[in-house]
Design a protein around this motif. Structure first.
Motif, PDB file in Angstrom:
ATOM      1  N   CYS A 170       0.835  -1.207   0.000  1.00 27.30           N
ATOM      2  CA  CYS A 170       0.000   0.000   0.000  1.00 27.30           C
ATOM      3  C   CYS A 170       0.868   1.255   0.000  1.00 27.30           C
ATOM      4  O   CYS A 170       0.563   2.227  -0.699  1.00 27.30           O
ATOM      5  CB  CYS A 170      -0.955   0.019   1.189  1.00 27.30           C
ATOM      6  SG  CYS A 170      -2.433  -1.000   0.950  1.00 27.30           S
ATOM      7  N   THR A 214      -9.979   3.876  -2.497  1.00 28.54           N
ATOM      8  CA  THR A 214      -9.202   4.833  -1.709  1.00 28.54           C
ATOM      9  C   THR A 214     -10.159   5.899  -1.183  1.00 28.54           C
ATOM     10  O   THR A 214     -10.977   6.436  -1.927  1.00 28.54           O
ATOM     11  CB  THR A 214      -8.092   5.487  -2.553  1.00 28.54           C
ATOM     12  OG1 THR A 214      -8.647   5.977  -3.777  1.00 28.54           O
ATOM     13  CG2 THR A 214      -6.976   4.500  -2.860  1.00 28.54           C
ATOM     14  N   ARG A 229      -4.731  -4.237  -7.839  1.00 33.47           N
ATOM     15  CA  ARG A 229      -4.810  -2.830  -7.453  1.00 33.47           C
ATOM     16  C   ARG A 229      -5.186  -2.025  -8.681  1.00 33.47           C
ATOM     17  O   ARG A 229      -4.565  -2.154  -9.723  1.00 33.47           O
ATOM     18  CB  ARG A 229      -3.493  -2.367  -6.863  1.00 33.47           C
ATOM     19  CG  ARG A 229      -3.272  -3.087  -5.517  1.00 33.47           C
ATOM     20  CD  ARG A 229      -1.929  -2.792  -4.918  1.00 33.47           C
ATOM     21  NE  ARG A 229      -1.780  -3.526  -3.674  1.00 33.47           N
ATOM     22  CZ  ARG A 229      -2.115  -3.065  -2.474  1.00 33.47           C
ATOM     23  NH1 ARG A 229      -2.626  -1.870  -2.330  1.00 33.47           N
ATOM     24  NH2 ARG A 229      -1.933  -3.800  -1.401  1.00 33.47           N
ATOM     25  N   TRP A 269      -8.433   3.230   3.053  1.00 34.48           N
ATOM     26  CA  TRP A 269      -9.360   2.410   2.286  1.00 34.48           C
ATOM     27  C   TRP A 269     -10.723   2.269   2.954  1.00 34.48           C
ATOM     28  O   TRP A 269     -10.824   2.278   4.178  1.00 34.48           O
ATOM     29  CB  TRP A 269      -8.787   0.999   2.118  1.00 34.48           C
ATOM     30  CG  TRP A 269      -7.471   0.969   1.438  1.00 34.48           C
ATOM     31  CD1 TRP A 269      -6.237   0.902   2.034  1.00 34.48           C
ATOM     32  CD2 TRP A 269      -7.228   1.002   0.041  1.00 34.48           C
ATOM     33  NE1 TRP A 269      -5.253   0.889   1.076  1.00 34.48           N
ATOM     34  CE2 TRP A 269      -5.834   0.951  -0.155  1.00 34.48           C
ATOM     35  CE3 TRP A 269      -8.062   1.066  -1.074  1.00 34.48           C
ATOM     36  CZ2 TRP A 269      -5.253   0.970  -1.416  1.00 34.48           C
ATOM     37  CZ3 TRP A 269      -7.486   1.080  -2.329  1.00 34.48           C
ATOM     38  CH2 TRP A 269      -6.097   1.033  -2.488  1.00 34.48           C
ATOM     39  N   GLY A 275      -2.070   3.604   3.004  1.00 34.98           N
ATOM     40  CA  GLY A 275      -3.242   3.762   2.150  1.00 34.98           C
ATOM     41  C   GLY A 275      -4.468   3.887   3.026  1.00 34.98           C
ATOM     42  O   GLY A 275      -4.557   3.240   4.074  1.00 34.98           O
ATOM     43  N   VAL A 293       0.306   3.994  -3.143  1.00 31.97           N
ATOM     44  CA  VAL A 293      -0.117   5.381  -2.979  1.00 31.97           C
ATOM     45  C   VAL A 293       1.060   6.336  -2.799  1.00 31.97           C
ATOM     46  O   VAL A 293       0.854   7.539  -2.653  1.00 31.97           O
ATOM     47  CB  VAL A 293      -1.135   5.544  -1.822  1.00 31.97           C
ATOM     48  CG1 VAL A 293      -2.367   4.694  -2.062  1.00 31.97           C
ATOM     49  CG2 VAL A 293      -0.519   5.224  -0.486  1.00 31.97           C
TER      50      VAL A 293
END
Length: 124
Positions: free
Chosen positions: A34, A94, A71, A45, A43, A38
């Motif tokens: 993650c 996200t 992803r 979520w 991240g 990002v």
């Protein structure tokens, strides 16, 4: 009862999506994958059963980051959009890509084995 729509999309507007229910289980994921997806310390979520998710504009590009997950992102601007564990029928989005992102508050941390040591110091 009317359906509740939660919409979101990428930075350039090429990809738009909607959830037909309020997304649940919002979290911050600190795992290394993650962090890389990002390009940040974690991240953020939230999501729902995949039947509640649909793309309303454009196409989400996918990268299989491991044997366990896909992803999703916008292939035009690169905005990270989705996470799909292949073992579960859920689509995570996200939080920052939601139009109503300020209405979602993460309730837990996951992937803490890779948490950056300074994160705990600034999260008050």
């Amino acid at each position: 009862m009317a359906e509740e729509k939660w919409t979101g999309g990428c930075q350039c507007g090429a990809v738009r999506y909607e959830l037909s229910v309020k997304p649940d289980n919002p979290c911050l994921c600190h795992c290394r994958i993650c962090q890389k997806q990002v390009a940040n310390a974690f991240g953020a979520w939230t999501g729902s059963h995949r039947d509640n998710f649909r793309v309303t504009r454009g196409t989400i590009a996918h990268f299989q980051s491991s044997a366990a997950a896909l992803r999703g992102f916008c292939s035009n601007c690169g905005t990270p959009l989705t996470y799909e564990a292949l073992s579960r029928p859920r689509t995570e989005v996200t939080i920052g890509s939601l139009d109503r992102h300020a209405e979602i508050t993460p309730i837990r941390n996951i992937g803490v084995e890779a948490m950056q040591p300074w994160v705990a110091d600034i999260m008050h």
